[in-house]
Enzyme design. Sequence first.
Site, PDB file in Angstrom:
ATOM      1  N   SER A   3     107.581  80.738 -12.755  1.00 53.44           N
ATOM      2  CA  SER A   3     107.016  81.027 -11.450  1.00 53.44           C
ATOM      3  C   SER A   3     107.981  81.933 -10.676  1.00 53.44           C
ATOM      4  CB  SER A   3     106.722  79.722 -10.709  1.00 53.44           C
ATOM      5  OG  SER A   3     105.892  79.955  -9.598  1.00 53.44           O
ATOM      6  N   ASP A  17      95.426  80.471 -13.314  1.00 57.39           N
ATOM      7  CA  ASP A  17      96.520  80.239 -12.369  1.00 57.39           C
ATOM      8  C   ASP A  17      96.177  80.916 -11.042  1.00 57.39           C
ATOM      9  OD1 ASP A  17      98.915  80.019 -10.995  1.00 57.39           O
ATOM     10  OD2 ASP A  17     100.154  80.529 -12.717  1.00 57.39           O
ATOM     11  N   HIS A  50      98.406  76.851 -13.114  1.00 54.64           N
ATOM     12  CA  HIS A  50      99.821  77.169 -12.915  1.00 54.64           C
ATOM     13  C   HIS A  50     100.741  76.228 -13.676  1.00 54.64           C
ATOM     14  CE1 HIS A  50     103.011  79.266 -10.829  1.00 54.64           C
ATOM     15  NE2 HIS A  50     103.515  78.141 -10.369  1.00 54.64           N
TER      16      HIS A  50
END
Length: 719
Positions: free
Chosen positions: A571, A658, A690
């Site tokens: 991320s 995501d 995600h």
Amino acid sequence: MTANAPHAASAPIPARRPAPRTHHGDTFEDPYEWLREKDSPEVIAHLEAENAHTDAALAHLEPLRERIFQEIKTRVRETDLSLPSRRGAWWYYGRTVAGKQYGIQCRAPISGPDDWTPPTLSPDVEVPGEQVLLDANAEAEGQEFFSLGSFDVSDDGTRMLWGVDVSGDERYTVRVKDLATGQTLPDVLEGTFSGAHFLPDGTHVVYTTVDDAWRPDRAWLHPVGRAGRDDDREIYRDDDERFWVGAGVTRSNRFLVVESGSSVTSEVALLDAATVAADAEATPRVVWPRREGVEYGVDHAVVDGDDWLYILHNDGALDFELVRARPEAPEELETVLAHEPGRRLLDIDCFRDFAVVEYRREGLPRLALLDYRTHELTEIEFDEPLYAAGLSGNPEWAPPVLRIGYGSFTTPGSVFEYVLPGSNGVSDGAPGDLILRRQVEVLGGYDAAEYGQARLWAPAADGTRVPVSLVWKRSFGEPGTSVRPVHLYGYGSYEHSIDPSFSVARLSELDRGVVFAVAHVRGGGEMGRQWYEDGKLQAKRNTFTDFVDVARHLVSEGYTTPDRLVAEGGSAGGLLMGAIANLAPELFAGVLADVPFVDALTTILDPSLPLTVIEWDEWGDPLHHAEVYEYMRSYTPYENVREGVAYPRILAMTSLNDTRVLYVEPAKWVARLREVGADALFKIEMVAGHGGVSGRYNAWRERSFQLAWLLDVLGVADS
């Protein structure tokens, strides 16, 4: 790698269709922006070709992946029960069953009001009076993806709600069940965000929904027993695009708390939890009106019969301070814990007779009891030099014990009960005792003494000392005494701290001689609020250079060599991975980037994309400020891929659904990396979000896939 990278010849090559993006007098011709068209058959075909290419390129690792998966599987007790947690007249716990992907939520009755010692449960012995509340395996039947985003039982134990996402987009459908009759009620609340729960009397459900940018912006009250959301009442709405809305009830059941916050500013409003459902005119009462840069949180306590709001805030207090005020006069403050530089206050949880304060000091999380009358802190101490500890499952207002979750790099996840002063509600402990109630069992003869953990400090170029955590298997020698393969992890954003934690999957690399390390770079929260401030906005480059300096330190001090060093981040940590690959490609043999935020400037420039405006407080606003645009343009990975350098091997992984970091970012990044000859592989889950795949066996296989690649890069795949 150069143009003769081993996987380059057969890699999918998307068409170049330059699209201009002009801001502040600068034009960037983006050749791969067309990959953003998620519904395009051509885009889907390209993504599927990427998966096929990765599968073929890494087919030789299939035996290793299977070995690692079996190692993980054989270390986990597949049929097991969690530690029961008391709430009302029931012990609540979860079951796992061998061969099943998801957990099963259960409860069993307490033996009496003084029953506070959790029962010892066995997977092989029937639990008297057990009720299965929710079997997630049955809920997930026929679904490729399943995520439970809400689960709650009313205080009186008669109703249950649960919220399910079956696509990975973090939008949940909530349903309600009558536990007395077993009947599923007509309530079907679609499109909710996670975290729905009951009001204390169980007659209404509080939940939030999102706007077109997928931002939780409204809180609602739903009367139980009604189909759909037509009769639901909006109790709060925030039109500021930077703010997320959440709602919850204080442990005292006195207030329904609605919180709205951005990265740097917050506002809290209160409603009377007992009357809000009946009073159609009830409106939230703001505790402190929002002021830019002021963050605060609120909890409620009753001290000597009087209501008090305990407020944790950073107004003129960088590392936060704790004050209290009357609900009717929240501006009249009494200091409880004054600001103390270096002691970053994180949270306060109020109980009937005491409060618990969580804070960070010297790079580690701490827990302490707060005396309401003297304001004195009593810290709960642990023996290990590196650890993580925090409250864990304490729903009751007046418990005789405090549940604490604990773990380290070498100690499996544990639950302790701290026996509280004046307590007589447990039979096997005295006040002040710390009783180990449960520790995750690691099968296969795991011995914590065979592994070591330590913290060292790496000098950054500006003289800052960056903490680095290490864990290793002792039989391979102490780190630094010989060159070893090193797996270096980093994150460094949102004041999020990477605290010590145990991982069964990590044993598969430690047992092959790999040293696992965490670079606690600026932008995280490990060293207090200033550590975060020094790694965000126009200081963001510190996050990247800190990681590079840690890597250089590990090399210069003889811990490893560049050909035996792999970096990993996900991320915002994936942005870190893209940045360090551009800054110092010669330092790393491989880079593993999970759901990586590698096209940050394109995303942050477009306020129509999900969550973009919210992110301006973290990264800056390049749309309206030329200096922010130039600064971000100098580091965003996609735009700064370099010609004429040998990149490390790169594996990027993401998910099609995501909503936080869109799949298109790593898709474009990998295409650009291949243009300069990099050995870059891309794997995308076509039904996930995600957090990646759902289900524990699927998650183990995904991690086995990553670890096999990592071990191959480090040259220990045959160990």
